[in-house]
Design a protein around this motif. Structure first.
Motif, short mmCIF file in Angstrom:
data_model
loop_
_atom_site.label_atom_id
_atom_site.label_comp_id
_atom_site.label_asym_id
_atom_site.label_seq_id
_atom_site.Cartn_x
_atom_site.Cartn_y
_atom_site.Cartn_z
N ALA A 81 0.85 -1.19 0.00
CA ALA A 81 0.00 0.00 0.00
C ALA A 81 0.88 1.23 0.00
CB ALA A 81 -0.92 0.00 1.22
N GLN A 82 0.38 2.29 -0.60
CA GLN A 82 1.10 3.57 -0.59
C GLN A 82 0.14 4.68 -0.21
OE1 GLN A 82 4.28 4.93 -3.37
NE2 GLN A 82 2.67 6.20 -4.28
N ALA A 83 0.57 5.47 0.78
CA ALA A 83 -0.16 6.68 1.17
C ALA A 83 0.67 7.87 0.72
CB ALA A 83 -0.39 6.72 2.68
N ALA A 84 0.10 8.68 -0.18
CA ALA A 84 0.81 9.82 -0.74
C ALA A 84 0.09 11.11 -0.34
CB ALA A 84 0.89 9.72 -2.26
N ASN A 85 0.85 12.15 -0.13
CA ASN A 85 0.27 13.42 0.30
C ASN A 85 -0.61 14.03 -0.78
OD1 ASN A 85 -0.13 15.99 1.60
ND2 ASN A 85 1.47 16.78 0.27
N THR A 86 -0.09 14.10 -2.00
CA THR A 86 -0.82 14.73 -3.09
C THR A 86 -1.23 13.73 -4.16
OG1 THR A 86 0.48 16.72 -2.69
CG2 THR A 86 -0.75 16.67 -4.72
N GLY A 87 -0.61 12.60 -4.18
CA GLY A 87 -0.92 11.55 -5.14
C GLY A 87 0.37 10.89 -5.61
N ILE A 88 0.28 9.63 -5.90
CA ILE A 88 -0.92 8.81 -6.05
C ILE A 88 -0.96 7.80 -4.91
CG2 ILE A 88 -2.14 7.23 -7.58
CD1 ILE A 88 -0.40 8.49 -9.88
N THR A 89 -2.10 7.73 -4.20
CA THR A 89 -2.30 6.75 -3.15
C THR A 89 -2.93 5.52 -3.78
OG1 THR A 89 -2.56 8.41 -1.41
CG2 THR A 89 -3.61 6.28 -1.05
N ALA A 90 -2.41 4.32 -3.44
CA ALA A 90 -2.90 3.10 -4.09
C ALA A 90 -2.55 1.88 -3.26
CB ALA A 90 -2.32 2.97 -5.49
N ILE A 91 -3.13 0.75 -3.66
CA ILE A 91 -2.81 -0.53 -3.04
C ILE A 91 -2.81 -1.60 -4.12
CG2 ILE A 91 -5.23 -0.92 -2.40
CD1 ILE A 91 -4.15 -2.42 0.09
N PHE A 92 -1.83 -2.52 -4.06
CA PHE A 92 -1.66 -3.59 -5.02
C PHE A 92 -1.62 -4.93 -4.30
CE2 PHE A 92 0.20 0.14 -7.00
CZ PHE A 92 -0.26 0.08 -8.31
N ASP A 93 -2.15 -5.97 -4.98
CA ASP A 93 -2.04 -7.30 -4.40
C ASP A 93 -0.71 -7.94 -4.81
OD1 ASP A 93 -2.29 -8.31 -7.00
OD2 ASP A 93 -4.35 -9.02 -6.73
N VAL A 94 -0.54 -9.23 -4.49
CA VAL A 94 0.75 -9.90 -4.70
C VAL A 94 1.10 -10.11 -6.16
CG1 VAL A 94 0.69 -11.05 -2.46
CG2 VAL A 94 -0.39 -12.15 -4.43
N THR A 95 0.13 -9.93 -7.07
CA THR A 95 0.42 -10.04 -8.50
C THR A 95 0.62 -8.68 -9.15
OG1 THR A 95 -1.91 -10.01 -9.18
CG2 THR A 95 -0.97 -12.16 -8.60
N GLY A 96 0.62 -7.62 -8.34
CA GLY A 96 0.76 -6.28 -8.89
C GLY A 96 -0.53 -5.73 -9.45
N HIS A 97 -1.65 -6.38 -9.14
CA HIS A 97 -2.94 -5.89 -9.63
C HIS A 97 -3.45 -4.79 -8.70
CE1 HIS A 97 -6.81 -5.84 -11.59
NE2 HIS A 97 -7.43 -6.06 -10.45
N GLU A 98 -3.85 -3.69 -9.30
CA GLU A 98 -4.30 -2.54 -8.51
C GLU A 98 -5.70 -2.78 -7.96
OE1 GLU A 98 -5.66 1.83 -9.70
OE2 GLU A 98 -3.50 1.53 -10.04
N LEU A 99 -5.84 -2.58 -6.65
CA LEU A 99 -7.13 -2.77 -5.98
C LEU A 99 -7.88 -1.46 -5.76
CD1 LEU A 99 -6.05 -5.38 -3.29
CD2 LEU A 99 -7.02 -5.80 -5.55
N GLY A 100 -7.16 -0.36 -5.79
CA GLY A 100 -7.80 0.93 -5.60
C GLY A 100 -6.77 2.04 -5.62
N ARG A 101 -7.20 3.24 -5.94
CA ARG A 101 -6.28 4.38 -5.95
C ARG A 101 -7.03 5.68 -5.74
NH1 ARG A 101 -3.21 6.08 -11.28
NH2 ARG A 101 -2.68 3.87 -11.43
N ILE A 102 -6.28 6.67 -5.28
CA ILE A 102 -6.72 8.06 -5.27
C ILE A 102 -5.78 8.81 -6.21
CG2 ILE A 102 -7.19 10.11 -3.89
CD1 ILE A 102 -7.24 8.31 -1.42
#
Length: 509
Positions: free
Chosen positions: A435-456
Motif C-alpha cells: 500500500a502507498q499513502a501519498a500526500n498529493t498523489g498517487i495513493t494506491a494498493i496492489f495485491d501480490v500479483t501487482g494488480h491494482e485494488l484501488g487508488r486516489i
C-alpha cells in the motif's frame, strides 16, 4: 544484421542520437509506448556498430544516455520550482544534471559490444553489459536505480499484470535484460524474429498462468485507511496553516475509520484497522507532541493503531524523515527512520556542497518489520526507498509492505506515476501486497500479483479504505535477490565471448 553506414556525421549525428534517446524514454510509465524503446536502442546500436572505434561508440552511447535520462527524469525540474526564489539556478540543471551522471551507464555497453563480432554475439554482449551497468546505479552515491528499462512492461490494466509476473523469478533487472535483448535480437533475421515472437507468447502464458494459480498464505492482514490530504509542498515546507493541515488529516481519518469499520465487519471477525498518514503529513515533530497523538487516537477510535509520516528528532539533535507506529491510545510503539536518502535532495555528497531542500537529515538503519498487535507484520518504507529492487525487505519477512510518500515535490508529472509503477513491481518481486499513502498523489494498493485494488488520483483529497490481501510464500526472487539477474547477464556476456560463429566480420575495435 549487416552494418550500413549512417547518413549523419558530426553534430547532425549527435542531434539524431539525442532525438533517439528522447524517443526511447516515451516507453516509460505513464506513456508505456514500448516500441519506442526498441527503436531508440536499435538506432544507438547501429551507431555503435558504425563507429570507427570503441571510443566513438562510447561517445555515441553517452550522448544517447544523456538525452534518454533527461527525458525520463524531466519531472525533477518541478522540485526546485517549489522554492524558486532560493533555487532558481537549479531549474535548468535538475534533470540534465543527474542525466549527465547517468550517461556513462549507456556509454559502457555501446563501447563494450565492439569487442565481439557483429551479429547475435554483439547483441548478447550489449544486452548483458547494459543490464549489469544499469544494476550498478545502486552504487551511485546512495543509489539512483530509477526507470530501469524492465519497467516499460508495466502497462496499465491486466495486460501489464501479465507482463510483469516474471519479476517473481528474475526481478525488474532480469526484465531489463529480456527487454534489451528482445529489442535488438528481433532485428537479426527471420530466425531470431520467430524466436522473439515465441518468447513473447511464452512470457505472456507464464504471466497468465501465475496470476490464476497464486496460493496466498493463511494470514489475515488489516484494513487500511490511507489518507491523502492534498497539501501543497509550499505549505509543507513553510508550515503554513499547520493547525488546519492537522485538522484536515484528522477529518479524513474520522471519515475513513467509519468506512473501515463497515469493511472490517464484512471481511469477518479478527480484521484489524490501521490508519496511515503520508510522509511529512504531521506538521511538526510527532515524538515531541503527546497532545497531538492523543487527539489523533480520539479521531481514530476503533483502530488498532496508526502509521504516521513525520520528522523525528533524537537526543543528539539529529533529524530524521520517519514513520511512527502509534498504539490505539496514541503512544509511540516504534519509529522507522528513512535509511536511503535522496542524493542532492535530502543530503549532498561531501564533494558537492549542494542540496535542494532545507535542513539536514540523518539516515536510519534499514528495513524493519513491525509486529505489534493489529499491524500484522508490516514493513514500512519512506518514499524513495521503494525503488530499490531486492532491498525493501529485511531478514524478518513481513506479511505486507507500506510506503509513505510526498510526491507533491514533482507536480502532476510522470514522476509520481513512475514511482507508483516501481511500487507495483516490488509487490510481484517479493510476493507481498503493498500500500502507498501519498500526500498529493498517487495513493494506491496492489495485491501480490501487482494488480491494482484501488487508488486516489493526483490532486485529489480523499481516503482509500481497503483490506490488505494475504501474502504469498517467498518468491524465487525474494529468496535469491539480484543474484538472479546478475547471473543471467553474465551468461549473456559469457555466450557472446565464446567465439562461436567465428571472428569474421569483426569491425575495428
Amino acid at each position: 544484421m549487416n552494418t550500413v553506414d549512417l547518413p549523419w556525421r558530426g553534430w547532425r549525428l549527435a542531434v539524431a542520437l539525442m532525438a533517439a534517446g528522447i524517443f526511447a524514454a516515451a516507453a516509460f510509465p505513464p506513456l508505456c509506448f514500448v516500441p519506442c524503446l526498441s527503436l531508440g536502442l536499435l538506432f544507438l546500436y547501429r551507431c555503435a556498430e558504425d563507429a570507427p572505434n570503441w571510443r566513438r561508440a562510447a561517445l555515441y552511447g553517452f550522448v544517447f544516455g544523456l538525452a534518454f535520462n533527461t527525458a525520463g527524469l524531466y519531472w525533477l525540474t518541478a522540485a526546485p520550482l517549489t522554492r524558486w526564489h532560493d533555487f532558481w539556478w537549479a531549474v535548468p540543471l535538475a534533470a540534465p544534471g543527474p542525466a549527465l551522471i547517468l550517461a556513462p551507464f549507456a556509454a559502457a555497453p555501446a563501447a563494450l559490444c565492439r569487442l565481439v563480432p557483429s551479429g547475435w554475439q554483439r547483441v548478447f554482449l550489449f544486452a548483458g553489459s547494459w543490464t549489469l551497468a544499469d544494476m550498478g546505479r545502486v552504487f551511485l552515491f546512495t543509489g539512483f536505480p530509477w526507470n530501469p528499462p524492465g519497467s516499460v512492461l508495466e502497462l496499465p490494466g491486466r495486460v501489464g499484470d501479465w507482463l510483469i509476473q516474471p519479476a517473481a523469478w528474475i526481478g525488474v533487472d532480469g526484465m531489463t535484460l529480456a527487454v534489451i535483448l528482445g529489442s535488438l535480437i528481433v532485428w537479426q533475421g527471420r530466425k531470431w524474429f520467430v524466436t522473439v515472437a515465441v518468447a513473447v507468447l511464452l512470457w505472456l502464458t507464464v504471466g497468465i498462468v501465475r496470476i490464476h494459480n497464486v496460493h496466498p498464505l493463511p494470514i489475515q492482514n488489516p484494513v487500511v485507511v490511507l489518507a491523502q490530504g492534498n497539501v501543497s509542498e509550499g505549505d509543507i515546507l513553510g508550515q503554513k496553516d499547520a493547525v488546519n493541515v492537522f485538522r484536515h488529516y484528522l477529518s479524513l481519518t474520522r471519515e475513513g475509520i467509519v468506512r473501515a469499520r463497515h469493511l472490517a465487519s464484512e471481511e469477518g471477525a479478527g480484521r484489524s484497522i490501521v490508519y496511515v498518514w503520508p510522509e511529512s503529513a504531521f506538521p511538526g515533530l510527532l515524538n515531541e507532541d503527546p497532545l497531538a497523538r492523543q487527539v489523533m487516537a480520539q479521531a481514530a477510535e476503533g483502530a488498532s493503531g496508526g502509521i504516521i509520516g513525520s520528522d523525528r528528532s533524537d537526543a543528539q539533535g539529529r533529524y530524521y524523515n520517519s514513520a511512527f507506529a502509534l498504539a490505539p491510545d496514541g503512544s509511540i510503539l516504534d519509529a522507522y527512520d528513512k535509511a536511503t536518502l535522496v542524493p542532492f535532495g535530502e543530503y549532498a555528497p561531501r564533494f558537492v556542497p549542494v542540496k535542494l531542500v532545507p535542513g539536514v537529515l540523518a539516515a536510519g538503519s534499514g528495513p524493519k518489520t513491525w509486529r505489534y498487535p493489529g499491524f500484522d507484520g508490516v514493513d514500512p518504507m519512506v518514499c524513495y526507498e521503494v525503488i530499490f529492487s531486492g532491498r525493501v525487505v529485511g531478514p524478518d519477512r513481513p506479511s505486507w509492505m507500506l510506503n509513505i510518500t510526498n510526491d507533491a515535490w514533482f507536480g502532476d508529472t510522470a514522476g509520481p506515476r513512475q514511482h507508483l509503477a516501481t511500487m507495483r513491481m516490488r509487490a510481484v518481486e517479493e510476493g507481498l501486497p503493498i500500500a502507498q499513502a501519498a500526500n498529493t498523489g498517487i495513493t494506491a494498493i496492489f495485491d501480490v500479483t501487482g494488480h491494482e485494488l484501488g487508488r486516489i488520483g493526483w490532486g485529489q483529497t480523499a481516503t482509500l479504505v481497503e483490506a490488505v490481501p494475504s501474502p504469498l510464500a517467498q518468491t524465487f526472487f525474494a529468496l535469491h535477490g539480484r543474484v538472479v539477474p546478475i547471473l543471467l547477464s553474465l551468461i549473456c556476456v559469457g555466450l557472446s565471448l565464446t567465439g562461436l560463429g567465428g571472428r569474421q566480420g569483426r569491425k575495428h575495435v
